[in-house]
Design a protein around this motif. Structure first.
Motif, PDB file in Angstrom:
ATOM      1  N   GLN A 253      10.782 -10.473   2.664  1.00  0.00           N
ATOM      2  CA  GLN A 253      11.118 -10.486   4.083  1.00  0.00           C
ATOM      3  C   GLN A 253       9.926 -10.832   4.972  1.00  0.00           C
ATOM      4  OE1 GLN A 253      13.295  -7.069   5.494  1.00  0.00           O
ATOM      5  NE2 GLN A 253      14.834  -7.215   3.897  1.00  0.00           N
ATOM      6  N   SER A 254       8.818 -10.116   4.816  1.00  0.00           N
ATOM      7  CA  SER A 254       7.579 -10.428   5.555  1.00  0.00           C
ATOM      8  C   SER A 254       7.653 -10.093   7.041  1.00  0.00           C
ATOM      9  CB  SER A 254       7.200 -11.906   5.366  1.00  0.00           C
ATOM     10  OG  SER A 254       7.146 -12.247   4.003  1.00  0.00           O
ATOM     11  N   HIS A 255       8.153  -8.915   7.375  1.00  0.00           N
ATOM     12  CA  HIS A 255       7.942  -8.368   8.714  1.00  0.00           C
ATOM     13  C   HIS A 255       6.540  -7.748   8.700  1.00  0.00           C
ATOM     14  CE1 HIS A 255      12.086  -8.965   9.953  1.00  0.00           C
ATOM     15  NE2 HIS A 255      12.494  -8.388   8.838  1.00  0.00           N
ATOM     16  N   LEU A 256       5.581  -8.453   9.279  1.00  0.00           N
ATOM     17  CA  LEU A 256       4.169  -8.138   9.052  1.00  0.00           C
ATOM     18  C   LEU A 256       3.488  -7.537  10.274  1.00  0.00           C
ATOM     19  CD1 LEU A 256       3.161 -11.424   7.192  1.00  0.00           C
ATOM     20  CD2 LEU A 256       3.921  -9.271   6.180  1.00  0.00           C
ATOM     21  N   TRP A 257       2.578  -6.614   9.995  1.00  0.00           N
ATOM     22  CA  TRP A 257       1.698  -6.048  11.019  1.00  0.00           C
ATOM     23  C   TRP A 257       0.251  -6.351  10.628  1.00  0.00           C
ATOM     24  CZ3 TRP A 257       2.865  -1.316  14.297  1.00  0.00           C
ATOM     25  CH2 TRP A 257       4.238  -1.199  14.544  1.00  0.00           C
ATOM     26  N   PHE A 258      -0.532  -6.836  11.587  1.00  0.00           N
ATOM     27  CA  PHE A 258      -1.953  -7.057  11.348  1.00  0.00           C
ATOM     28  C   PHE A 258      -2.758  -6.396  12.463  1.00  0.00           C
ATOM     29  CE2 PHE A 258      -0.059 -10.699   9.096  1.00  0.00           C
ATOM     30  CZ  PHE A 258      -0.668 -10.555   7.862  1.00  0.00           C
ATOM     31  N   SER A 259      -3.997  -6.048  12.156  1.00  0.00           N
ATOM     32  CA  SER A 259      -4.860  -5.399  13.135  1.00  0.00           C
ATOM     33  C   SER A 259      -6.308  -5.569  12.725  1.00  0.00           C
ATOM     34  CB  SER A 259      -4.522  -3.909  13.230  1.00  0.00           C
ATOM     35  OG  SER A 259      -5.478  -3.219  14.002  1.00  0.00           O
ATOM     36  N   THR A 260      -7.208  -5.493  13.700  1.00  0.00           N
ATOM     37  CA  THR A 260      -8.630  -5.470  13.381  1.00  0.00           C
ATOM     38  C   THR A 260      -9.022  -4.145  12.741  1.00  0.00           C
ATOM     39  OG1 THR A 260      -9.131  -4.680  15.612  1.00  0.00           O
ATOM     40  CG2 THR A 260      -9.216  -7.062  15.246  1.00  0.00           C
ATOM     41  N   ALA A 261      -8.134  -3.160  12.764  1.00  0.00           N
ATOM     42  CA  ALA A 261      -8.439  -1.838  12.226  1.00  0.00           C
ATOM     43  C   ALA A 261      -8.099  -1.702  10.746  1.00  0.00           C
ATOM     44  CB  ALA A 261      -7.698  -0.765  13.025  1.00  0.00           C
ATOM     45  N   TYR A 262      -7.314  -2.621  10.192  1.00  0.00           N
ATOM     46  CA  TYR A 262      -6.991  -2.545   8.766  1.00  0.00           C
ATOM     47  C   TYR A 262      -6.675  -3.939   8.253  1.00  0.00           C
ATOM     48  CZ  TYR A 262      -2.235  -2.254  10.755  1.00  0.00           C
ATOM     49  OH  TYR A 262      -1.089  -2.463  11.477  1.00  0.00           O
ATOM     50  N   SER A 263      -6.860  -4.104   6.978  1.00  0.00           N
ATOM     51  CA  SER A 263      -6.774  -5.438   6.388  1.00  0.00           C
ATOM     52  C   SER A 263      -5.454  -5.651   5.660  1.00  0.00           C
ATOM     53  CB  SER A 263      -7.915  -5.655   5.410  1.00  0.00           C
ATOM     54  OG  SER A 263      -7.777  -4.780   4.304  1.00  0.00           O
ATOM     55  N   PHE A 264      -5.214  -6.891   5.308  1.00  0.00           N
ATOM     56  CA  PHE A 264      -4.038  -7.267   4.530  1.00  0.00           C
ATOM     57  C   PHE A 264      -4.422  -7.323   3.054  1.00  0.00           C
ATOM     58  CE2 PHE A 264      -1.513 -10.953   2.805  1.00  0.00           C
ATOM     59  CZ  PHE A 264      -0.360 -10.217   2.593  1.00  0.00           C
ATOM     60  N   ASP A 265      -3.560  -6.810   2.210  1.00  0.00           N
ATOM     61  CA  ASP A 265      -3.825  -6.742   0.779  1.00  0.00           C
ATOM     62  C   ASP A 265      -3.540  -8.099   0.133  1.00  0.00           C
ATOM     63  OD1 ASP A 265      -4.222  -5.958  -1.822  1.00  0.00           O
ATOM     64  OD2 ASP A 265      -2.402  -4.734  -1.956  1.00  0.00           O
ATOM     65  N   GLU A 266      -4.438  -9.054   0.333  1.00  0.00           N
ATOM     66  CA  GLU A 266      -4.233 -10.401  -0.191  1.00  0.00           C
ATOM     67  C   GLU A 266      -4.175 -10.409  -1.721  1.00  0.00           C
ATOM     68  OE1 GLU A 266      -6.947 -13.253   1.343  1.00  0.00           O
ATOM     69  OE2 GLU A 266      -6.530 -12.793   3.446  1.00  0.00           O
ATOM     70  N   LYS A 267      -5.063  -9.669  -2.354  1.00  0.00           N
ATOM     71  CA  LYS A 267      -5.083  -9.623  -3.810  1.00  0.00           C
ATOM     72  C   LYS A 267      -3.775  -9.060  -4.351  1.00  0.00           C
ATOM     73  CE  LYS A 267      -7.730  -7.816  -7.738  1.00  0.00           C
ATOM     74  NZ  LYS A 267      -8.913  -7.003  -8.159  1.00  0.00           N
ATOM     75  N   GLY A 268      -3.290  -7.983  -3.741  1.00  0.00           N
ATOM     76  CA  GLY A 268      -2.037  -7.387  -4.187  1.00  0.00           C
ATOM     77  C   GLY A 268      -0.852  -8.309  -3.986  1.00  0.00           C
ATOM     78  N   PHE A 269      -0.842  -9.003  -2.840  1.00  0.00           N
ATOM     79  CA  PHE A 269       0.256  -9.937  -2.575  1.00  0.00           C
ATOM     80  C   PHE A 269       0.229 -11.090  -3.568  1.00  0.00           C
ATOM     81  CE2 PHE A 269       2.116 -13.359   0.295  1.00  0.00           C
ATOM     82  CZ  PHE A 269       3.420 -12.998   0.016  1.00  0.00           C
TER      83      PHE A 269
END
Length: 385
Positions: A253-269
């Motif tokens: 689905q990819s309803h995504l939240w991004f912030s300067t306070a936390y990162s996206f798990d690129e490796k996990g994805f």
């Protein structure tokens, strides 16, 4: 029935509160800057002359959006925008159980057929969403339904579109994985309480018996990283494959939240995408939109740049993993579910009306004008291999 429930049943949207319950949306300790940097593209000044539909097609891919039959029939500019930009669309709620079989055995397809007719006119594929969902159900239907109820419904709905020239694929089941381990009574597959893997297997088998000419997907949210939910989603996909059922792809689905306070798990994805490809279950992006979480920037321009940058980085990962279909959950901020008062995401936005202007999750603004997000998506298609 509460206003929230009424809206959900009508439109069939996923709740942000449910998204927040998933591991994917946890706040990671590592910080990563999603703000405007000198080494990032200035998407606001990009010169994009082709439609997203054209840019995607040039790379053998499809771009599309979730659409509403109401807006399609009432807003000419909206319909024109969809026709120009999309090569695939997903009905918002028009094909869900509560819309197609409001009473037992009584089927209605007027709204969904309006979208199908539009697709036929403009050479657009239609993605059927969805045959089975715990929230998009009529009041008379128990959860889980009996196998006889499922068979009647699948035969009625899929049978209606068996000879359709535009409906090419189905989300056979949607959001069957629990949000966390506390909401399941099935430790192996993490299914929502009451569900059994055999029922989902039989659902896919029934669908194939009605019309095996379409692509079949299992669709879910919160699987965009190495999470409890993605682990159990992959186990369920593997179970279906091992059971010999027809399952062509996985809807992320990819309803995504991004912030300067936390990162996206690129490796996990990446690991999720790799595992799906290893299983020969094609990943596609089915409901993409992006929210920027607190701390918010001090201007809309910076916000739009952060959204655009997030789109580009996410889609680069997807395209590197052979994703060929990207569907955003809407095309214009005018009609995004995220701006509806009953579904305002998170306390930050819900309690601060002045911040609602920072909810700009889609490629086009409320006046149907392209935003930096549009340009970032365009560039992702242009650079895709």
């Amino acid at each position: 029935m509460s206003c929230r429930r009424k809206f959900l049943k009508r439109a069939g949207y996923t709740t942000v509160s449910a998204l927040l319950a998933t591991g994917f949306l946890q706040k990671y300790k590592q910080k990563e800057d999603y703000s405007t940097n000198a080494d990032r593209e200035n998407y606001a000044s990009a010169n994009v002359t082709s439609s997203l539909r054209q840019l995607a097609a040039a790379k053998g891919k499809r771009y599309g959006a979730a659409i509403s039959s109401d807006f399609l029939l009432k807003e000419k500019d909206y319909a024109n925008l969809i026709a120009r930009e999309c090569s695939i669309v997903t009905p918002n709620g028009e094909l869900k159980w509560n819309a197609t079989e409001p009473q037992p055995g009584q089927f209605t397809f007027e709204s969904a057929d309006a979208i199908a007719d539009f697709c036929q006119k403009h050479n657009i594929d239609m993605h059927g969403h969805t045959l089975f969902w715990h929230m998009g159900k009529p009041d008379w239907l128990p959860y889980p339904p009996t196998l006889k109820m499922i068979e009647q419904h699948v035969k009625g709905v899929m049978g209606h579109y068996r000879n359709s020239k535009v409906l090419k694929s189905w989300d056979i089941a949607n959001e069957i994985i629990a949000d966390n381990e506390k909401e399941t009574d099935n430790a192996t597959y993490g299914l929502r309480k009451g569900l059994k893997p055999e029922l989902i297997r039989d659902l896919f088998l029934i669908a194939a018996s009605v019309d095996n000419s379409k692509k079949f997907y299992l669709n879910d949210f919160g699987i965009e990283g190495a999470t409890w939910k993605s682990e159990h989603f992959l186990k369920m996909v593997e179970y279906l494959k091992n059971s010999g059922v027809k399952i062509d792809g996985a809807g992320i689905q990819s309803h995504l939240w991004f912030s300067t306070a936390y990162s996206f798990d690129e490796k996990g994805f990446n690991s999720v995408l790799e595992r799906l490809n290893d299983l020969e279950v094609k990943p596609i992006i089915t409901e993409l939109d992006i929210i920027i979480d607190a701390p918010l920037p001090d201007s809309i321009e910076k916000l739009d740049q952060m959204v655009a940058d997030s789109y580009k980085r996410y889609l680069d990962l997807c395209f590197a993993a052979k994703v060929d279909t990207v569907i955003t959950w809407g095309l214009t901020d005018r009609h995004t579910w995220i701006r509806h008062p009953d579904w305002m995401p998170g306390k930050t936005f819900r309690d601060n009306p002045n911040l609602w202007k920072f909810l700009r999750p889609l490629p086009f603004d409320e006046n149907f004008q392209p935003k930096p997000a549009h340009n970032a998506i365009a560039q992702a298609f242009e650079q895709a291999s």
